[in-house]
Design a protein around this motif. Sequence first.
Motif, PDB file in Angstrom:
ATOM      1  N   LEU A  67       0.933  -1.844  -0.265  1.00 59.21           N
ATOM      2  CA  LEU A  67      -0.117  -0.117   0.365  1.00 59.21           C
ATOM      3  C   LEU A  67       1.151   0.917   0.272  1.00 59.21           C
ATOM      4  CD1 LEU A  67      -2.369  -1.263   2.921  1.00 59.21           C
ATOM      5  CD2 LEU A  67      -2.881  -1.209   0.695  1.00 59.21           C
ATOM      6  N   ILE A  68       0.576   2.364  -0.608  1.00 53.54           N
ATOM      7  CA  ILE A  68       1.176   3.468  -0.872  1.00 53.54           C
ATOM      8  C   ILE A  68       0.026   4.968  -0.252  1.00 53.54           C
ATOM      9  CG2 ILE A  68       1.359   4.366  -3.632  1.00 53.54           C
ATOM     10  CD1 ILE A  68       3.497   5.043  -2.706  1.00 53.54           C
ATOM     11  N   GLN A  69       0.226   5.703   0.345  1.00 51.31           N
ATOM     12  CA  GLN A  69       0.055   6.804   0.957  1.00 51.31           C
ATOM     13  C   GLN A  69       0.566   7.834   0.502  1.00 51.31           C
ATOM     14  OE1 GLN A  69      -1.849   8.018   4.222  1.00 51.31           O
ATOM     15  NE2 GLN A  69       0.120   7.379   5.340  1.00 51.31           N
ATOM     16  N   HIS A  70       0.326   9.269   0.999  1.00 57.19           N
ATOM     17  CA  HIS A  70       0.840  10.761   1.046  1.00 57.19           C
ATOM     18  C   HIS A  70      -0.245  10.877   2.028  1.00 57.19           C
ATOM     19  CE1 HIS A  70       0.424  15.130  -0.248  1.00 57.19           C
ATOM     20  NE2 HIS A  70       1.550  14.752  -0.490  1.00 57.19           N
ATOM     21  N   PRO A  71       0.656  11.100   3.001  1.00 58.68           N
ATOM     22  CA  PRO A  71       0.707  11.330   5.255  1.00 58.68           C
ATOM     23  C   PRO A  71      -0.133  12.766   4.544  1.00 58.68           C
ATOM     24  CG  PRO A  71       2.717   9.939   5.190  1.00 58.68           C
ATOM     25  CD  PRO A  71       2.268  10.425   3.213  1.00 58.68           C
ATOM     26  N   ALA A  72       0.634  13.544   4.597  1.00 59.90           N
ATOM     27  CA  ALA A  72      -0.373  15.211   4.670  1.00 59.90           C
ATOM     28  C   ALA A  72      -1.452  15.136   4.144  1.00 59.90           C
ATOM     29  CB  ALA A  72       0.613  16.160   3.424  1.00 59.90           C
ATOM     30  N   SER A  73      -1.741  14.015   2.927  1.00 62.73           N
ATOM     31  CA  SER A  73      -3.714  14.344   2.515  1.00 62.73           C
ATOM     32  C   SER A  73      -4.567  13.062   3.416  1.00 62.73           C
ATOM     33  CB  SER A  73      -2.961  13.715   0.713  1.00 62.73           C
ATOM     34  OG  SER A  73      -2.985  14.445   0.517  1.00 62.73           O
ATOM     35  N   ILE A  74      -3.841  11.988   4.105  1.00 61.54           N
ATOM     36  CA  ILE A  74      -4.817  11.260   3.926  1.00 61.54           C
ATOM     37  C   ILE A  74      -4.610  11.025   6.359  1.00 61.54           C
ATOM     38  CG2 ILE A  74      -5.564   8.904   4.166  1.00 61.54           C
ATOM     39  CD1 ILE A  74      -5.153   9.600   2.006  1.00 61.54           C
ATOM     40  N   SER A  75      -3.320   9.930   5.884  1.00 68.83           N
ATOM     41  CA  SER A  75      -3.253  10.144   8.089  1.00 68.83           C
ATOM     42  C   SER A  75      -2.770  10.745   8.743  1.00 68.83           C
ATOM     43  CB  SER A  75      -1.420   8.378   7.622  1.00 68.83           C
ATOM     44  OG  SER A  75      -0.206   8.729   7.003  1.00 68.83           O
ATOM     45  N   HIS A  76      -2.184  11.925   8.299  1.00 69.31           N
ATOM     46  CA  HIS A  76      -1.737  12.912   8.694  1.00 69.31           C
ATOM     47  C   HIS A  76      -2.803  14.371   8.786  1.00 69.31           C
ATOM     48  CE1 HIS A  76       0.904   9.817   9.953  1.00 69.31           C
ATOM     49  NE2 HIS A  76       1.433  10.802  11.363  1.00 69.31           N
TER      50      HIS A  76
ATOM     51  N   THR B  45       1.223  23.217  10.197  1.00 68.81           N
ATOM     52  CA  THR B  45       3.379  24.138  10.704  1.00 68.81           C
ATOM     53  C   THR B  45       3.310  22.366  11.854  1.00 68.81           C
ATOM     54  OG1 THR B  45       1.375  25.652  11.019  1.00 68.81           O
ATOM     55  CG2 THR B  45       3.671  26.053  12.198  1.00 68.81           C
ATOM     56  N   ASP B  46       2.459  21.872  12.481  1.00 69.09           N
ATOM     57  CA  ASP B  46       3.142  20.891  13.517  1.00 69.09           C
ATOM     58  C   ASP B  46       3.444  20.250  12.560  1.00 69.09           C
ATOM     59  OD1 ASP B  46       2.885  22.598  15.399  1.00 69.09           O
ATOM     60  OD2 ASP B  46       0.440  21.521  15.711  1.00 69.09           O
ATOM     61  N   ARG B  47       2.754  19.684  11.040  1.00 70.16           N
ATOM     62  CA  ARG B  47       3.607  18.679  10.875  1.00 70.16           C
ATOM     63  C   ARG B  47       4.733  18.356   9.677  1.00 70.16           C
ATOM     64  NH1 ARG B  47      -1.559  18.385   7.395  1.00 70.16           N
ATOM     65  NH2 ARG B  47      -0.870  19.348   5.935  1.00 70.16           N
ATOM     66  N   HIS B  48       4.613  19.546   9.518  1.00 70.97           N
ATOM     67  CA  HIS B  48       5.672  20.038   8.756  1.00 70.97           C
ATOM     68  C   HIS B  48       7.202  19.936   9.920  1.00 70.97           C
ATOM     69  CE1 HIS B  48       3.885  22.244   5.357  1.00 70.97           C
ATOM     70  NE2 HIS B  48       3.792  20.556   5.235  1.00 70.97           N
ATOM     71  N   ALA B  49       6.664  20.800  11.019  1.00 73.80           N
ATOM     72  CA  ALA B  49       7.566  20.621  11.872  1.00 73.80           C
ATOM     73  C   ALA B  49       8.455  19.638  12.701  1.00 73.80           C
ATOM     74  CB  ALA B  49       6.957  21.795  13.026  1.00 73.80           C
ATOM     75  N   SER B  50       7.908  18.089  12.449  1.00 71.21           N
ATOM     76  CA  SER B  50       7.570  17.233  12.519  1.00 71.21           C
ATOM     77  C   SER B  50       8.499  16.172  11.551  1.00 71.21           C
ATOM     78  CB  SER B  50       6.442  16.409  13.532  1.00 71.21           C
ATOM     79  OG  SER B  50       5.725  16.316  12.817  1.00 71.21           O
ATOM     80  N   GLY B  51       8.770  17.206  10.776  1.00 72.03           N
ATOM     81  CA  GLY B  51       9.563  15.759   9.828  1.00 72.03           C
ATOM     82  C   GLY B  51       8.546  16.010   8.310  1.00 72.03           C
ATOM     83  N   VAL B  52       7.560  16.022   8.668  1.00 69.91           N
ATOM     84  CA  VAL B  52       6.305  15.183   7.226  1.00 69.91           C
ATOM     85  C   VAL B  52       6.255  16.572   5.744  1.00 69.91           C
ATOM     86  CG1 VAL B  52       3.688  14.252   7.066  1.00 69.91           C
ATOM     87  CG2 VAL B  52       5.510  14.282   9.876  1.00 69.91           C
ATOM     88  N   SER B  53       6.729  15.525   5.539  1.00 64.43           N
ATOM     89  CA  SER B  53       6.705  16.882   3.944  1.00 64.43           C
ATOM     90  C   SER B  53       6.388  16.518   3.504  1.00 64.43           C
ATOM     91  CB  SER B  53       8.466  16.655   3.212  1.00 64.43           C
ATOM     92  OG  SER B  53       8.551  16.660   2.373  1.00 64.43           O
ATOM     93  N   ASP B  54       5.074  17.422   2.735  1.00 71.63           N
ATOM     94  CA  ASP B  54       4.254  17.580   1.574  1.00 71.63           C
ATOM     95  C   ASP B  54       5.271  16.827  -0.004  1.00 71.63           C
ATOM     96  OD1 ASP B  54       2.606  19.395   3.350  1.00 71.63           O
ATOM     97  OD2 ASP B  54       3.087  21.213   2.015  1.00 71.63           O
TER      98      ASP B  54
END
Length: 390
Positions: free
Chosen positions: A323-332, A338-347
């Motif tokens: 399976l593959i997914q885009h965390p910024a769109s779905i799981s996260h 801002t918190d997402r980017h700060a914790s290393g979850v890039s778009d």
Amino acid sequence: MPRALATEAVHAGRDDLAGLGLHAPPIDLSTTYPSHDSRAEAARIDAFAADGVLDDGPPVYARLGNPTVARFETALARLEGTESAVAFASGMAALSAVLLVRGAAGLRHVVAVRPLYGCSDHLLTAGLLGTEVTWVDPAGIADAIRPDTGLVMVESPANPTLAELDLAAVAHSCGEVPLLADNTFATPVLQRPVESGARLVLHSATKYLGGHGDVLGGVVACDEEFARALRQVRFATGGVLHPLAGYLLLRGLATLPVRVRAASANAAELARRLAQDPRVARVHYPRLGGAMVAFEVRGDPHEVTAGVRLITPAVSLGSVDTLIQHPASISHRVVDVTDRHASGVSDRLLRMSCGLEDVEDLWRDLDRALGPVSAPPAAAVRRGPRATVS
Ligand SMILES: *Cc1c(COP(=O)(O)O)cnc(C)c1O
């Protein structure tokens, strides 16, 4: 000598079967259990309310316990090396029960390290269960602990960046506060957090433990004292695991070591190829190993999820198929950007859960979905500082 993990995986939770004249575990779907002795039932319910233990008789009512689910709990506790385990309807129900146990003791403050699975982050950030969270780097855990801190929560490898923590060092900074390690990604095949000092081990059993994408469940492996409190909360709030799910999870555990090793071999090979690919800026693959790979593409990540054919573009993980997914769109998605980017979850980050297919078929699909290779040439990019495996 204790039995090895591969042996426990196929035998734990089944010790009584031969005596029952059975080979496969039975499924008990009862919601209630007959008893003509109400006095005895009253005494059993009192005992459960007092200390969270029900004797070996029938469960009275399915929200108090279920023998099929109990087999899964026994087996998972053996694999994680804990005294007990308590199963729930989902990973989020399991985490909720832990927070409610601590909250009921007046310990509403949680110290947590990002990234966590998006919904765990959301549950803590929103304070839905009356908790208050302080987000810290691992080095800041000890300083963030207050008199009302009831829990320290971490994931390693973390969802979705696969960032790894030194669990023994983290456990040390927790002092007397229980450390909860979400072990969903590593599974007990690769890591047993209690051996590093964690008191609570959380799993979304939906993922590797079930392993076939057809059962939702959660479980906390821990000492018997904490398990009793969790069973009382489960009884009071009702987030029980369905017995059919308990059956499927026990069945899933039998092949867990084999599945994790085979899928990890695929993941390591795909991580190696991605790290050399000019279309990929960065690959995250844990030192611990495992079947998850995360990578940042130079192009549009949405084109990759749109382009796969053999690989399923879907959230979740840990199934026999990839399976593959885009965390910024779905799981996260539920995590503030801002918190997402700060914790290393890039778009541009994609998270891939590698399955058991042939690795060449997987690579062909991924290669096509990544699109055409454009300049600069691969050799020049390979030397670039960002094309690294971390
Ligand atoms: C999926 C997941 C959860 C939540 O589990 P559910 O079974 O979906 O409720 C928690 N932690 C991690 C690391 C996960 O991947």
